[in-house]
Write a protein that holds these residues in place. Structure first.
Motif, PDB file in Angstrom:
ATOM      1  N   ARG A 119     -55.672  13.596  76.918  1.00 27.72           N
ATOM      2  CA  ARG A 119     -55.819  13.379  78.181  1.00 27.72           C
ATOM      3  C   ARG A 119     -54.543  13.408  78.954  1.00 27.72           C
ATOM      4  NH1 ARG A 119     -57.430   7.922  79.594  1.00 27.72           N
ATOM      5  NH2 ARG A 119     -58.142   8.772  81.532  1.00 27.72           N
ATOM      6  N   ASN A 120     -53.346  13.795  78.288  1.00 29.41           N
ATOM      7  CA  ASN A 120     -52.350  14.073  78.690  1.00 29.41           C
ATOM      8  C   ASN A 120     -52.272  15.180  80.159  1.00 29.41           C
ATOM      9  OD1 ASN A 120     -49.642  15.211  79.243  1.00 29.41           O
ATOM     10  ND2 ASN A 120     -49.019  14.189  77.406  1.00 29.41           N
ATOM     11  N   TYR A 121     -51.530  14.783  81.128  1.00 25.65           N
ATOM     12  CA  TYR A 121     -51.850  15.829  82.322  1.00 25.65           C
ATOM     13  C   TYR A 121     -51.205  17.081  81.837  1.00 25.65           C
ATOM     14  CZ  TYR A 121     -51.308  17.685  86.914  1.00 25.65           C
ATOM     15  OH  TYR A 121     -51.518  18.382  88.181  1.00 25.65           O
ATOM     16  N   GLN A 122     -49.976  17.146  81.078  1.00 29.70           N
ATOM     17  CA  GLN A 122     -49.410  18.187  80.642  1.00 29.70           C
ATOM     18  C   GLN A 122     -50.246  19.121  79.771  1.00 29.70           C
ATOM     19  OE1 GLN A 122     -46.389  19.114  82.109  1.00 29.70           O
ATOM     20  NE2 GLN A 122     -46.825  20.921  81.080  1.00 29.70           N
ATOM     21  N   HIS A 123     -51.176  18.362  79.116  1.00 27.21           N
ATOM     22  CA  HIS A 123     -51.992  19.207  77.852  1.00 27.21           C
ATOM     23  C   HIS A 123     -52.962  20.049  78.941  1.00 27.21           C
ATOM     24  CE1 HIS A 123     -54.394  19.833  74.426  1.00 27.21           C
ATOM     25  NE2 HIS A 123     -55.417  19.472  75.357  1.00 27.21           N
ATOM     26  N   ALA A 124     -53.332  19.563  80.119  1.00 29.18           N
ATOM     27  CA  ALA A 124     -54.370  20.232  80.920  1.00 29.18           C
ATOM     28  C   ALA A 124     -53.729  21.308  81.461  1.00 29.18           C
ATOM     29  CB  ALA A 124     -55.040  19.117  81.832  1.00 29.18           C
TER      30      ALA A 124
ATOM     31  N   GLN B  67     -52.973  24.089  79.262  1.00 26.29           N
ATOM     32  CA  GLN B  67     -54.626  24.950  78.796  1.00 26.29           C
ATOM     33  C   GLN B  67     -54.978  25.845  79.889  1.00 26.29           C
ATOM     34  OE1 GLN B  67     -57.817  23.316  77.370  1.00 26.29           O
ATOM     35  NE2 GLN B  67     -56.806  22.650  75.511  1.00 26.29           N
ATOM     36  N   ILE B  68     -54.460  25.381  81.209  1.00 26.87           N
ATOM     37  CA  ILE B  68     -54.360  26.247  82.191  1.00 26.87           C
ATOM     38  C   ILE B  68     -53.584  27.520  82.315  1.00 26.87           C
ATOM     39  CG2 ILE B  68     -54.465  26.620  84.868  1.00 26.87           C
ATOM     40  CD1 ILE B  68     -55.390  23.941  85.103  1.00 26.87           C
ATOM     41  N   THR B  69     -52.129  27.021  81.857  1.00 26.35           N
ATOM     42  CA  THR B  69     -51.324  28.303  81.978  1.00 26.35           C
ATOM     43  C   THR B  69     -51.531  29.150  80.748  1.00 26.35           C
ATOM     44  OG1 THR B  69     -49.857  26.660  81.225  1.00 26.35           O
ATOM     45  CG2 THR B  69     -49.443  27.242  83.719  1.00 26.35           C
TER      46      THR B  69
ATOM     47  N   GLN C 269     -49.665  32.853  88.562  1.00 29.10           N
ATOM     48  CA  GLN C 269     -48.271  32.588  89.304  1.00 29.10           C
ATOM     49  C   GLN C 269     -47.964  31.143  89.602  1.00 29.10           C
ATOM     50  OE1 GLN C 269     -51.342  33.559  90.291  1.00 29.10           O
ATOM     51  NE2 GLN C 269     -51.834  33.041  92.667  1.00 29.10           N
ATOM     52  N   ARG C 270     -48.760  30.205  88.938  1.00 25.09           N
ATOM     53  CA  ARG C 270     -48.310  28.796  89.284  1.00 25.09           C
ATOM     54  C   ARG C 270     -47.792  28.474  87.957  1.00 25.09           C
ATOM     55  NH1 ARG C 270     -49.905  28.806  94.318  1.00 25.09           N
ATOM     56  NH2 ARG C 270     -52.155  28.759  94.861  1.00 25.09           N
ATOM     57  N   ASP C 271     -46.683  27.653  87.978  1.00 25.92           N
ATOM     58  CA  ASP C 271     -45.876  27.365  86.788  1.00 25.92           C
ATOM     59  C   ASP C 271     -45.976  25.607  86.743  1.00 25.92           C
ATOM     60  OD1 ASP C 271     -44.322  26.299  88.665  1.00 25.92           O
ATOM     61  OD2 ASP C 271     -42.358  27.159  87.635  1.00 25.92           O
ATOM     62  N   ASN C 272     -45.668  25.174  85.605  1.00 29.37           N
ATOM     63  CA  ASN C 272     -45.577  23.945  85.414  1.00 29.37           C
ATOM     64  C   ASN C 272     -45.002  22.845  86.477  1.00 29.37           C
ATOM     65  OD1 ASN C 272     -46.376  22.817  82.657  1.00 29.37           O
ATOM     66  ND2 ASN C 272     -44.618  24.349  81.995  1.00 29.37           N
TER      67      ASN C 272
ATOM     68  N   PRO D  86     -40.894  31.230  90.463  1.00 28.52           N
ATOM     69  CA  PRO D  86     -41.540  30.216  89.400  1.00 28.52           C
ATOM     70  C   PRO D  86     -40.870  30.402  87.821  1.00 28.52           C
ATOM     71  CG  PRO D  86     -42.674  32.404  89.947  1.00 28.52           C
ATOM     72  CD  PRO D  86     -41.217  32.241  90.632  1.00 28.52           C
ATOM     73  N   ARG D  87     -41.158  29.362  87.161  1.00 28.97           N
ATOM     74  CA  ARG D  87     -40.706  29.373  85.722  1.00 28.97           C
ATOM     75  C   ARG D  87     -41.846  29.958  84.939  1.00 28.97           C
ATOM     76  NH1 ARG D  87     -37.853  23.705  85.106  1.00 28.97           N
ATOM     77  NH2 ARG D  87     -36.074  23.880  86.517  1.00 28.97           N
ATOM     78  N   LEU D  88     -41.980  31.183  84.980  1.00 34.24           N
ATOM     79  CA  LEU D  88     -43.128  31.661  84.115  1.00 34.24           C
ATOM     80  C   LEU D  88     -43.041  31.675  82.750  1.00 34.24           C
ATOM     81  CD1 LEU D  88     -44.392  34.288  86.935  1.00 34.24           C
ATOM     82  CD2 LEU D  88     -45.295  32.056  86.393  1.00 34.24           C
ATOM     83  N   LYS D  89     -42.035  31.542  82.084  1.00 41.33           N
ATOM     84  CA  LYS D  89     -41.677  31.671  81.004  1.00 41.33           C
ATOM     85  C   LYS D  89     -41.838  30.063  80.476  1.00 41.33           C
ATOM     86  CE  LYS D  89     -37.424  33.144  80.196  1.00 41.33           C
ATOM     87  NZ  LYS D  89     -36.259  33.256  79.516  1.00 41.33           N
ATOM     88  N   HIS D  90     -43.546  29.890  80.254  1.00 41.46           N
ATOM     89  CA  HIS D  90     -43.658  28.798  80.177  1.00 41.46           C
ATOM     90  C   HIS D  90     -43.689  28.107  78.724  1.00 41.46           C
ATOM     91  CE1 HIS D  90     -46.373  25.342  80.176  1.00 41.46           C
ATOM     92  NE2 HIS D  90     -47.089  25.761  79.242  1.00 41.46           N
TER      93      HIS D  90
END
Ligand SMILES: Nc1ncnc2c1ncn2[C@@H]1O[C@H](COP(=O)(O)OP(=O)(O)OP(=O)(O)O)[C@@H](O)[C@H]1O
Length: 871
Positions: free
Chosen positions: A723-728, A731-733, A740-743, A816-820
């Motif tokens: 349920r970690n927000y970052q986990h979600a 998944q999206i990124t 175009q949206r980064d972390n 954006p920091r797209l290098k995710h």
């Protein structure tokens, strides 16, 4: 002595009469003088004054308690009158000179002594003429009379015509022998609240102040107005000053909190001799550990109330006045409690903390590499470096002569605000100007204070195992070495071109002790010149810069990146020819306090806050208990949210923090002049995120209620990971749904969903959230409101989610920091390789990655190499 057999001649009588009338005109009691001069053979004014001041003949109770001037003279080796006149080092401070009744009003402030030496005799007569005889007891006069005296003193010494309402209120509290807490804006005139009691009564006011440089500065200002003052503390190198102060030779005595407890007995003596009118505790927020500048020594000031209050008779009780410009409700209570003053009876004098001439603005900048500093600080450099023909719109606006036409944001701000030479926004702080500025030929310069917060690089992470998010933060921001190297190389190359503008950079933090060691001597000995910056920002130049330059004229420009970066940026700005000092602060109180040093002359002043919102600040490890940690996080969080905000007047936002409701906006801050960023319809993003979180929640079930500890721990771990927000967000990124949206953007977006009531931090994660600042959403739950929003969308409703993006989101969209990088558990990471799409993506990323190996790995391989060699 008169000889019994000797009949006084007519001429003797006449001389005596003359002396008596002189003494009476100086304020001595007529019958007292007559008695003294008939029993002692004196027809000389100076001898008479000395004899009277010996105290033997004083008749009134109050006079008997005063020290004889001869005693004082002895303590400082002043040659008594009549002996061979000798020169003594003049402190430049007149001996106490309280108000003289009936004195003709003279609006010109008293001039300071010009000479560096003066004669003891003239000093003594001067003291006698203007001195102790006119001391008055507060109790003997009505408040109205005291007020008249106060206003006379105000005109005489300060050239001012009336007291401000809050000053009258504080004065009234003092007149009623009440303890008092004064909360008023920086530069509003708090000092007068404690200076006037000394001038009205002729007794001493003891002022506790945290900074030697500020005490020094205030003493100088007072001495220029003809008011005797000194400071005591470790920075006072002239040891005789303390002796003189405790003998009552100075009207206003500034003392360091560390020194005061040692002086308690001497102060008791002083109270019995010349008398103490008031104890003033300046910058009282330092008393509170909930304030931004806690000084443990301030806690020991509670001894004052015990020694001069509780056990003494009401008449001898000395009131305490605490003054500050930055205190939240909690800090106010703590101040009163710590000073041991009665919360019920203490008068709280509160004025608005609003400073209408300060223009607050926030600038977002990443500044991770020194190579980008030039670009990042273009506005700042332009602000002080480029010529502008535009008119002084801000000034005109503030004067009400025009409507504000400052528009289009920060890029134009410098041009619009710096054109007029009347602005006290900036001035040349050093004679060593860089060539290019010289060529521009305008009288501008700047003082910059860099306000460094920490980022997560610098914090110990306790819950790293569970979330792994900090790796992500570290990965993104862990390139300081590179920055440092580049900063050094930039510094070296620039230094070649402008050697003379090379400036050193030291931290302002915790400078008090050092500063105390460096500054010294009686305040009047240090000339104005010695306070000028010597080209360095450390040492004497530093403290004086804070007190003299920044305090009175300079704009306060404060940066909140990482602490290390702060240094690096300060170096860069110094190399660019600007005067900069890194300064570490972690709260809005600290920011407002420092910003308040700008525009003290009432002129419009800029207070820019540069911040990198893509980095989450956090606390450095320190010996805080749980409650203190919580409070420190709260303060840091408020600071961060202030920087993020794009939808509120800055002044309204700042004052709200101090519990003040500003009913109107300031009309000059960046928000008021440029408005909020355009509204964005983010319905799709909201829908996607809420749905995903609900799905994740369904998949992972509810947290374990099992008995076995290990099992429960594992399940909880899994539960939190899922349920970690970052986990979600991962998944999206990773699915590249909204590329175009980064972390950073999603982090900000989650925060706004919480604000909108669609998400909340789950209860099980609250413990973790407390270790971090609030905007860092960890394990969210979709609220009923959020589910309602989804249901409506499902049913085809046109409900939308539109918001003004906050600072970090805007910054993320610009760069954006797209290098995710994923922040998922090792288990998840492992599983990811099984998915061909994810595998392809990861391999693709690593192929093009030109990132240097991390230092940790390098060190490890070096160590293993060494080990192998040993074998
Ligand atoms: N009654 C008054 N009328 C006009 N000007 C005043 C009055 N009282 C104070 N001032 C002016 O306000 C300015 C600031 O005063 P002061 O240094 O006492 O402020 P302060 O509140 O102590 O500032 P800080 O919070 O920075 O310590 C001074 O220039 C002073 O002359």
């Amino acid at each position: 002595m008169l000889d019994d057999h000797q009949v006084p001649s007519r001429s003797d009588e006449a001389a005596k009469d003359g002396v008596i009338s002189e003494l009476a005109s100086m304020g001595f009691d007529m019958s007292f003088c007559t008695e003294a001069l008939t029993t002692e053979d004196m027809d000389n004014l100076s001898d008479s004054v000395l004899s009277l001041l010996d105290g033997k003949r004083a008749t009134s109770e109050s006079r008997q308690t005063f020290p004889s001037l001869r005693d004082i003279a002895n303590t400082e080796n002043i040659t008594p009158l009549g002996a061979t006149p000798s020169s003594l080092p003049c402190t430049g401070v007149p001996i106490p000179h309280p108000l003289q009744y009936g004195e003709k009003f003279d609006s010109t402030p008293v001039q300071p002594a010009q000479n560096t030496t003066c004669e003891a005799s003239s000093q003594i007569v001067h003291a006698a003429k203007r001195g102790f005889h006119s001391m008055i007891d507060r109790e003997n006069l009505s408040f109205d009379d005291l007020l008249v005296h106060a206003e006379t003193a105000l005109r005489k010494y300060f050239g001012l015509f009336s007291m401000k309402p809050f000053q009258i209120e504080a004065f009234q509290a003092w007149a009623n022998n009440q303890d008092c807490l004064v909360l008023a804006a920086t530069g509003s005139g708090k000092s007068l609240c404690f200076q006037l009691p000394a001038l009205v009564t002729g007794k001493v006011v003891i002022v506790v102040s945290p900074l030697i440089s500020l005490m020094h500065d205030q003493c100088q200002q007072l001495s220029r107005r003809g008011i005797s003052a000194c400071f005591l503390g470790s920075g006072q190198q002239d040891k005789s000053v303390e002796k003189k102060a405790m003998a009552g030779l100075y009207s206003i005595v500034y003392v360091c909190p560390e020194t005061l407890p040692r002086l308690l007995n001497s102060l008791l003596d002083l109270a019995c001799k010349r008398g103490i009118a008031l104890f003033a505790i300046d910058e009282a927020h330092c008393i509170s550990k909930w304030g931004h500048d806690f000084r443990p020594d301030y806690r020991r000031l509670s001894a004052l109330r015990e020694a001069f209050g509780a056990k003494t008779v009401q008449k001898n009780r000395v009131p305490i006045m605490a003054l500050t410009a930055t205190a939240t409700d909690r800090v106010q209570l703590d101040i009163m409690k710590s000073l041991n003053i009665d919360i019920e009876t203490t008068r709280i004098v509160q004025t608005t903390l609003f400073r209408p001439n300060l223009r607050f603005s926030v600038h977002h900048s990443k500044t991770q590499k020194s190579s980008s500093y030039k670009k990042d600080f273009k506005v700042l450099l332009d602000y002080y470096g480029c010529a502008s023909d535009s008119s002084n719109q801000l000034d005109q606006f503030l004067n009400g002569s025009t409507s504000c036409s400052i528009k289009n944001g920060v890029n134009h701000m410098g041009k619009q605000c710096l054109s007029d030479k009347n602005y006290k926004l900036a001035y040349w702080a050093s004679d060593k100007r860089p060539l290019e500025f010289e060529q521009i030929g305008r009288n501008q310069s700047m003082d910059i204070m860099m306000d460094g917060c920490h980022n997560e690089d610098e914090v110990e992470e306790e819950d790293e195992e569970v979330h792994g998010e900090e790796n992500w933060e570290k990965d993104e921001d862990g390139n300081f070495n590179e920055v440092q190297e580049m900063a050094n190389s930039t510094a070296n190359s620039t230094a070649e071109g402008s050697q003379e503008t090379q400036l050193t950079v030291d931290y302002l933090e915790d400078d008090d002790e050092d500063e105390a060691e460096r500054l010294g001597g009686d305040f009047e000995v240090a000339s104005n010149e010695s306070l000028k910056d010597d080209g360095k920002f450390g040492g004497e130049g530093l403290s004086s810069q804070r007190s003299s330059s920044v305090v009175q004229n300079g704009p306060s420009i404060i940066y909140v990146p990482t602490r290390k970066e702060t240094e690096s940026i300060a170096k860069f700005l110094c190399q660019s020819g600007l005067k900069a000092a890194p300064y570490h602060a972690k709260s809005l109180e600290a920011y407002y306090q420092e910003a308040g040093r700008a525009g003290r002359d009432g002129h419009p002043s800029e207070c820019m806050l540069y911040c990198d919102m893509t980095i989450l600040p956090s606390l450095l490890p320190s010996q805080r208990d749980h409650e203190e940690t919580q409070h420190a996080l709260y303060m840091l969080n408020e600071c961060f949210r202030y920087g993020l905000s794009t939808t509120k007047c800055r002044a309204v936002n700042l004052l709200k923090y101090f519990g003040e409701n500003l009913t109107r906006s300031c009309k000059i801050c960046d928000f008021c002049t440029t408005g909020p960023p355009p509204l964005e319809n983010l319905t799709r993003e909201a829908e996607m995120l809420l749905q995903l979180l609900l799905k994740l929640l369904e998949n992972c079930g509810t947290p374990s209620l099992g008995r076995e500890r290990l099992k429960r721990k594992r399940q909880d771990h899994h539960y939190s990971n899922m349920r970690n927000y970052q986990h979600a967000i991962n998944q999206i990124t990773e699915c590249n749904k909204i590329p175009q949206r980064d972390n950073v953007w999603w982090r900000g977006f989650g925060r706004l969903l919480v604000d909108a009531g669609y998400l909340k931090e789950s209860n099980s994660m609250k413990a973790y959230s407390r270790k971090s600042i609030v905007p860092h959403l960890r394990c969210p739950e979709v609220t009923a409101e959020g589910q309602n929003f989804l249901n409506k969308r499902r049913m085809g409703s046109l409900v939308t989610f539109s918001i003004h993006p906050e600072g970090d989101m805007i910054q993320a969209m610009l760069e954006p920091r797209l290098k995710h990088r994923s922040i998922i558990s090792a288990q998840e990471w492992g599983r990811g390789w099984a998915d061909p799409k994810i595998r392809r993506e990861r391999l693709g990323r690593s192929k093009f990655s030109n990132r240097r190996p991390r230092e940790r790995h390098q060190r490890k391989s070096r160590e293993s190499k060494r080990y192998r060699q040993k074998l």
